[in-house]
Design a protein around this motif. Sequence first.
Motif, PDB file in Angstrom:
ATOM      1  N   ALA A  87       0.858  -1.199   0.000  1.00  0.00           N
ATOM      2  CA  ALA A  87       0.000   0.000   0.000  1.00  0.00           C
ATOM      3  C   ALA A  87       0.886   1.239   0.000  1.00  0.00           C
ATOM      4  CB  ALA A  87      -0.928  -0.017   1.210  1.00  0.00           C
ATOM      5  N   ASN A  88       1.703   1.338  -1.055  1.00  0.00           N
ATOM      6  CA  ASN A  88       2.763   2.345  -1.127  1.00  0.00           C
ATOM      7  C   ASN A  88       2.466   3.354  -2.234  1.00  0.00           C
ATOM      8  OD1 ASN A  88       3.931   0.620   0.741  1.00  0.00           O
ATOM      9  ND2 ASN A  88       5.211  -0.393  -0.788  1.00  0.00           N
ATOM     10  N   LEU A  89       2.488   4.623  -1.892  1.00  0.00           N
ATOM     11  CA  LEU A  89       2.120   5.684  -2.828  1.00  0.00           C
ATOM     12  C   LEU A  89       3.327   6.495  -3.286  1.00  0.00           C
ATOM     13  CD1 LEU A  89      -1.135   7.140  -1.218  1.00  0.00           C
ATOM     14  CD2 LEU A  89      -0.874   5.244  -2.833  1.00  0.00           C
ATOM     15  N   PHE A  90       3.209   6.986  -4.516  1.00  0.00           N
ATOM     16  CA  PHE A  90       4.177   7.929  -5.076  1.00  0.00           C
ATOM     17  C   PHE A  90       3.494   9.296  -5.152  1.00  0.00           C
ATOM     18  CE2 PHE A  90       5.728  10.316  -8.753  1.00  0.00           C
ATOM     19  CZ  PHE A  90       7.085  10.364  -8.485  1.00  0.00           C
ATOM     20  N   ILE A  91       4.140  10.323  -4.606  1.00  0.00           N
ATOM     21  CA  ILE A  91       3.624  11.689  -4.646  1.00  0.00           C
ATOM     22  C   ILE A  91       4.519  12.489  -5.584  1.00  0.00           C
ATOM     23  CG2 ILE A  91       2.824  13.641  -3.274  1.00  0.00           C
ATOM     24  CD1 ILE A  91       1.707  10.934  -2.363  1.00  0.00           C
ATOM     25  N   GLY A  92       3.966  12.953  -6.699  1.00  0.00           N
ATOM     26  CA  GLY A  92       4.740  13.701  -7.674  1.00  0.00           C
ATOM     27  C   GLY A  92       4.347  15.168  -7.737  1.00  0.00           C
ATOM     28  N   ASN A  93       5.145  15.954  -8.466  1.00  0.00           N
ATOM     29  CA  ASN A  93       4.927  17.398  -8.615  1.00  0.00           C
ATOM     30  C   ASN A  93       4.857  18.088  -7.258  1.00  0.00           C
ATOM     31  OD1 ASN A  93       4.640  19.628 -10.425  1.00  0.00           O
ATOM     32  ND2 ASN A  93       2.467  19.753  -9.946  1.00  0.00           N
ATOM     33  N   LEU A  94       5.770  17.704  -6.379  1.00  0.00           N
ATOM     34  CA  LEU A  94       5.752  18.181  -5.002  1.00  0.00           C
ATOM     35  C   LEU A  94       6.427  19.547  -4.889  1.00  0.00           C
ATOM     36  CD1 LEU A  94       4.778  16.922  -2.300  1.00  0.00           C
ATOM     37  CD2 LEU A  94       7.141  16.205  -1.903  1.00  0.00           C
ATOM     38  N   ASP A  95       5.739  20.465  -4.237  1.00  0.00           N
ATOM     39  CA  ASP A  95       6.295  21.791  -3.986  1.00  0.00           C
ATOM     40  C   ASP A  95       7.586  21.645  -3.167  1.00  0.00           C
ATOM     41  OD1 ASP A  95       6.771  24.337  -2.504  1.00  0.00           O
ATOM     42  OD2 ASP A  95       4.918  24.965  -3.478  1.00  0.00           O
ATOM     43  N   PRO A  96       8.660  22.353  -3.521  1.00  0.00           N
ATOM     44  CA  PRO A  96       9.921  22.205  -2.780  1.00  0.00           C
ATOM     45  C   PRO A  96       9.836  22.610  -1.316  1.00  0.00           C
ATOM     46  CG  PRO A  96      10.041  24.038  -4.341  1.00  0.00           C
ATOM     47  CD  PRO A  96       8.811  23.263  -4.669  1.00  0.00           C
ATOM     48  N   ASP A  97       8.823  23.387  -0.963  1.00  0.00           N
ATOM     49  CA  ASP A  97       8.671  23.808   0.431  1.00  0.00           C
ATOM     50  C   ASP A  97       7.918  22.792   1.285  1.00  0.00           C
ATOM     51  OD1 ASP A  97      10.023  26.193   0.034  1.00  0.00           O
ATOM     52  OD2 ASP A  97       8.197  27.280  -0.520  1.00  0.00           O
ATOM     53  N   VAL A  98       7.341  21.767   0.652  1.00  0.00           N
ATOM     54  CA  VAL A  98       6.634  20.732   1.404  1.00  0.00           C
ATOM     55  C   VAL A  98       7.661  19.811   2.064  1.00  0.00           C
ATOM     56  CG1 VAL A  98       5.134  18.716   1.230  1.00  0.00           C
ATOM     57  CG2 VAL A  98       4.580  20.800  -0.043  1.00  0.00           C
ATOM     58  N   ASP A  99       7.522  19.597   3.374  1.00  0.00           N
ATOM     59  CA  ASP A  99       8.456  18.740   4.090  1.00  0.00           C
ATOM     60  C   ASP A  99       7.770  17.479   4.608  1.00  0.00           C
ATOM     61  OD1 ASP A  99       6.926  19.607   6.216  1.00  0.00           O
ATOM     62  OD2 ASP A  99       8.515  20.802   7.158  1.00  0.00           O
ATOM     63  N   GLU A 100       8.550  16.651   5.295  1.00  0.00           N
ATOM     64  CA  GLU A 100       8.034  15.376   5.783  1.00  0.00           C
ATOM     65  C   GLU A 100       6.886  15.578   6.778  1.00  0.00           C
ATOM     66  OE1 GLU A 100      12.158  14.601   4.280  1.00  0.00           O
ATOM     67  OE2 GLU A 100      11.195  16.182   5.453  1.00  0.00           O
ATOM     68  N   LYS A 101       6.984  16.592   7.594  1.00  0.00           N
ATOM     69  CA  LYS A 101       5.931  16.852   8.578  1.00  0.00           C
ATOM     70  C   LYS A 101       4.593  17.128   7.898  1.00  0.00           C
ATOM     71  CE  LYS A 101       4.364  20.323  11.906  1.00  0.00           C
ATOM     72  NZ  LYS A 101       3.158  20.632  11.123  1.00  0.00           N
ATOM     73  N   LEU A 102       4.611  18.000   6.885  1.00  0.00           N
ATOM     74  CA  LEU A 102       3.368  18.340   6.204  1.00  0.00           C
ATOM     75  C   LEU A 102       2.778  17.115   5.513  1.00  0.00           C
ATOM     76  CD1 LEU A 102       1.272  20.380   5.359  1.00  0.00           C
ATOM     77  CD2 LEU A 102       2.756  21.088   3.471  1.00  0.00           C
ATOM     78  N   LEU A 103       3.624  16.301   4.904  1.00  0.00           N
ATOM     79  CA  LEU A 103       3.136  15.079   4.270  1.00  0.00           C
ATOM     80  C   LEU A 103       2.522  14.144   5.300  1.00  0.00           C
ATOM     81  CD1 LEU A 103       5.910  14.181   1.666  1.00  0.00           C
ATOM     82  CD2 LEU A 103       3.584  14.942   1.188  1.00  0.00           C
ATOM     83  N   TYR A 104       3.199  13.973   6.419  1.00  0.00           N
ATOM     84  CA  TYR A 104       2.683  13.065   7.442  1.00  0.00           C
ATOM     85  C   TYR A 104       1.355  13.567   7.989  1.00  0.00           C
ATOM     86  CZ  TYR A 104       2.523  10.027  11.525  1.00  0.00           C
ATOM     87  OH  TYR A 104       2.133   9.102  12.448  1.00  0.00           O
ATOM     88  N   ASP A 105       1.292  14.845   8.301  1.00  0.00           N
ATOM     89  CA  ASP A 105       0.067  15.395   8.875  1.00  0.00           C
ATOM     90  C   ASP A 105      -1.090  15.369   7.882  1.00  0.00           C
ATOM     91  OD1 ASP A 105       1.404  15.840  11.206  1.00  0.00           O
ATOM     92  OD2 ASP A 105       1.712  17.980  10.883  1.00  0.00           O
ATOM     93  N   THR A 106      -0.783  15.556   6.589  1.00  0.00           N
ATOM     94  CA  THR A 106      -1.826  15.562   5.565  1.00  0.00           C
ATOM     95  C   THR A 106      -2.323  14.154   5.266  1.00  0.00           C
ATOM     96  OG1 THR A 106      -0.917  17.564   4.545  1.00  0.00           O
ATOM     97  CG2 THR A 106      -2.395  16.207   3.201  1.00  0.00           C
ATOM     98  N   PHE A 107      -1.390  13.256   4.981  1.00  0.00           N
ATOM     99  CA  PHE A 107      -1.785  11.910   4.554  1.00  0.00           C
ATOM    100  C   PHE A 107      -2.129  10.998   5.728  1.00  0.00           C
ATOM    101  CE2 PHE A 107       0.027  13.531   0.700  1.00  0.00           C
ATOM    102  CZ  PHE A 107      -0.688  12.882  -0.311  1.00  0.00           C
ATOM    103  N   GLY A 108      -1.733  11.385   6.937  1.00  0.00           N
ATOM    104  CA  GLY A 108      -2.100  10.600   8.100  1.00  0.00           C
ATOM    105  C   GLY A 108      -3.594  10.609   8.376  1.00  0.00           C
TER     106      GLY A 108
END
Length: 258
Positions: free
Chosen positions: A97-118
């Motif tokens: 269940a592994n996702l690829f996130i493309g076209n990622l804004d350079p200012d997006v960090d691991e915290k924002l990804l975790y908080d959003t996709f969590g």
Amino acid sequence: MAHNDRNQDATLYIGNLDERVTDSLIWELMTQAGPVVNVHLPKDRVTQTTQGYGFCEFQSEDDAEYALKIMNSVKLYGKPMRINKASQDKKYLDIGANLFIGNLDPDVDEKLLYDTFGAFGKIVQPPKIGRDPDTNQSKGYAFINYDSFEASDSAIEAMNGQYLGQKPINVSYALKKDGKGERHGSAAERLLAAQAKKNLGDTSAGPAIPNKRFVDTSISSPQTSQTYSPAPPSGPPPHMQSRFQAPGYIPPPFHPNK
């Protein structure tokens, strides 16, 4: 502490932290669940404030499991902590269940990804952003691994094409590592995951809380969502100071796996 000496199975990822939270405050809080070995909260390079997430290593995996059970959603400075294991059993990592996130804004960090996709389900390890090894700058893509296909399906449906930062992201299943161009999420992979879950038993509820433990009643459980009101941080509590040198000792930082 050397990189290879860390026990990732006894390490928790802690997200959604207020910028006022410090290493010593997390240490003070987590020692009420079990003996802490190391705490690391990455700091902003310019402001030196906490970036909103960090890692706490315990003496044993049981201590980490117990802390995860009772500390998740406890509030610090009004914000509920989001806690997860820094690594999980392979039965979780291998289901696909592994996702690829493309076209990622350079200012997006691991915290924002975790908080959003969590919000869509349990993420089994911190998100991995592709970064330049020399500059540590984002390459514009990331990977997120869930513990179920229900969560990954929901994330794709809700987030594909949505703006994160200043750019609309592309969310899809990641390519498999065998180099054949196939993506995760196939019917065969889902069938194998369902069978493995059936054979191993559903562990999503987490371990039962041992009755022998004692936790300070000033710290809320996830069910009560009360706020933990810490004393001014000053390193490990008095009863732990003999183990970790003198009062005021702040543990050395470590750098989590990329």
